[in-house]
Scaffold this motif. Structure first.
Motif, PDB file in Angstrom:
ATOM      1  N   GLU A 155       0.829  -1.208   0.000  1.00  0.00           N
ATOM      2  CA  GLU A 155       0.000   0.000   0.000  1.00  0.00           C
ATOM      3  C   GLU A 155       0.862   1.257   0.000  1.00  0.00           C
ATOM      4  OE1 GLU A 155      -2.476  -0.404   3.410  1.00  0.00           O
ATOM      5  OE2 GLU A 155      -3.848  -1.844   2.464  1.00  0.00           O
ATOM      6  N   SER A 158       2.515   1.692  -3.582  1.00  0.00           N
ATOM      7  CA  SER A 158       1.546   2.040  -4.631  1.00  0.00           C
ATOM      8  C   SER A 158       0.703   3.262  -4.303  1.00  0.00           C
ATOM      9  CB  SER A 158       0.616   0.852  -4.885  1.00  0.00           C
ATOM     10  OG  SER A 158      -0.161   0.572  -3.727  1.00  0.00           O
ATOM     11  N   GLY A 159       0.784   3.717  -3.047  1.00  0.00           N
ATOM     12  CA  GLY A 159      -0.091   4.816  -2.642  1.00  0.00           C
ATOM     13  C   GLY A 159      -1.549   4.417  -2.697  1.00  0.00           C
ATOM     14  N   ARG A 160      -1.817   3.122  -2.537  1.00  0.00           N
ATOM     15  CA  ARG A 160      -3.158   2.550  -2.606  1.00  0.00           C
ATOM     16  C   ARG A 160      -3.830   2.811  -3.951  1.00  0.00           C
ATOM     17  NH1 ARG A 160      -5.908   3.321   3.422  1.00  0.00           N
ATOM     18  NH2 ARG A 160      -4.202   2.310   4.580  1.00  0.00           N
ATOM     19  N   ARG A 161      -3.006   2.953  -4.976  1.00  0.00           N
ATOM     20  CA  ARG A 161      -3.531   3.128  -6.330  1.00  0.00           C
ATOM     21  C   ARG A 161      -3.145   1.932  -7.185  1.00  0.00           C
ATOM     22  NH1 ARG A 161      -1.317   8.305  -5.355  1.00  0.00           N
ATOM     23  NH2 ARG A 161       0.532   7.708  -6.554  1.00  0.00           N
ATOM     24  N   THR A 162      -3.961   1.661  -8.184  1.00  0.00           N
ATOM     25  CA  THR A 162      -3.679   0.582  -9.120  1.00  0.00           C
ATOM     26  C   THR A 162      -2.636   1.038 -10.127  1.00  0.00           C
ATOM     27  OG1 THR A 162      -5.912  -0.319  -8.898  1.00  0.00           O
ATOM     28  CG2 THR A 162      -4.657  -0.964 -10.846  1.00  0.00           C
ATOM     29  N   GLN A 163      -1.579   0.243 -10.286  1.00  0.00           N
ATOM     30  CA  GLN A 163      -0.496   0.579 -11.201  1.00  0.00           C
ATOM     31  C   GLN A 163      -0.656  -0.225 -12.492  1.00  0.00           C
ATOM     32  OE1 GLN A 163       2.875   1.501  -7.749  1.00  0.00           O
ATOM     33  NE2 GLN A 163       2.923  -0.427  -8.847  1.00  0.00           N
ATOM     34  N   ALA A 255      -1.572  -4.127  -7.794  1.00  0.00           N
ATOM     35  CA  ALA A 255      -2.320  -3.416  -6.752  1.00  0.00           C
ATOM     36  C   ALA A 255      -2.107  -4.095  -5.413  1.00  0.00           C
ATOM     37  CB  ALA A 255      -3.808  -3.381  -7.091  1.00  0.00           C
TER      38      ALA A 255
END
Length: 337
Positions: A155, A158-163, A255
């Motif tokens: 988390e 990824s900053g809690r973002r989907t890559q 993610a």
């Protein structure tokens, strides 16, 4: 290494580890029963959805969905046979998938992405193994800590973002076909074949059974139990890294939510396959059938638009029945001896 290193001591008597060739090619009633359950599920699928279940597209979907969790289950089989448990496999898959899909990693091309995913999985597995074997931490606690920390690190990265995967070479290879069969299915088959050979045709596999059956007796027989335990968890971590590649290829993204509940599905598949949670006994063929049972069951529910809560109840019933059969089998074997 002496012959005693390949044996298991019981009291003052040295008993050789049973050859795996005989164990695997004999007609195991448990495997026959599992095969029967799988056949019944296929019949149910064909009856409820005769126009969809046995189509080439649906069968390919079943195998692709089984591929990633199947690879994780291969690693879990090694761990449980060796007398351990790994609750962190899902989080390791998530961390590996996130790390290999960062912009920095993707900028180096597909080979670096693949290497990164494998190394992250292997590294996490070795950390688990070192904590369990050399740190003498209970496997449940050590892997639970990895479960939390790996997911948290995923988390964070990824900053809690989907890559999203932007490298076309990576996607073209892993989402492609080879001889008309998806690459993901080939990967699953290759991992399973290598795992089977490693477990049944090598010293590493014999020692895995020995350590799971009696760790102290294995140590007295000359096996380095601590090192072997660490390596077994390393195998599980490497399988998680491979599964991360497969998940990213299938979803085209990395993610922190990837691999959610993989640990439960993998443990369930291994237990249903006949591997004892106490260690010392099990087979990858049983694990394979267990994975297929769960995947076919999920596919049947999806095709018939049934609620997931009913599906989870059905899975729970299957797990309980498998555990009861294990208990009766162990009790019967103890009584006979």
């Amino acid at each position: 290494m002496t012959d005693q290193a390949e044996s298991v001591r019981t009291g003052n008597v040295v008993k050789p580890v049973p050859p795996k060739e005989k164990r695997n090619f004999s007609l195991d009633p448990r495997l026959l029963g599992l095969t029967g359950v799988l056949v019944v599920l296929c019949i149910v699928g064909s009856v409820t959805r005769p126009d969809q279940f046995f189509t080439e597209g649906n069968l390919s979907t079943i195998l692709r969905l089984a591929a990633a969790i199947g690879v994780v289950s291969v690693g879990m089989t090694f761990v449980i046979i060796a007398g351990g448990i790994d609750l962190s496999v899902g989080s390791i898959v998530a961390l590996s998938s996130v790390w290999l899909t960062t912009l920095a990693t993707q900028s180096y091309g597909p080979f670096v992405m693949i290497l990164c995913g494998l190394l992250v999985g292997l590294g996490c597995g070795l950390v688990n193994g070192i904590l369990v074997s050399y740190g003498k931490i209970v496997p449940f606690i050590a892997t639970l800590a990895m479960y939390v920390s790996a997911r948290g690190l995923a988390e964070r990265i990824s900053g809690r973002r989907t890559q999203v995967v932007a490298d076309t070479g990576f996607l073209e290879f892993f989402r492609g076909d080879l001889l008309g069969i998806p690459v993901l299915i080939w990967m699953f088959a290759l991992v399973f074949a290598i795992g089977w050979v490693l477990l049944n045709r090598t010293t590493f596999g014999r020692r895995t059974y020995a350590v799971g059956g009696n760790a102290e007796a294995s140590r007295l027989a000359g096996i380095n139990v601590k090192r072997h335990t660490a390596l077994v968890y390393g195998v599980a971590g490497l399988c998680c890294g491979i599964a991360a590649l497969m998940v990213v290829a299938r979803t085209t993204a990395g993610a922190s939510t990837n691999g959610m509940l993989y640990e439960l599905d993998a443990i369930a598949a291994v237990v249903i396959g006949g591997t004892l949670l106490t260690g010392g006994r099990g087979s990858l063929i049983g694990t394979l059938i267990g994975v297929l049972i769960f995947t076919v069951l999920s596919n049947i529910f999806t095709l018939n638009n049934l609620d997931t809560d009913i599906q989870n109840i059905a899975k729970g019933v299957i797990i309980v029945l498998a555990a009861l059969l294990q208990f009766r089998s162990v009790k019967k074997s103890k009584t006979s001896t």
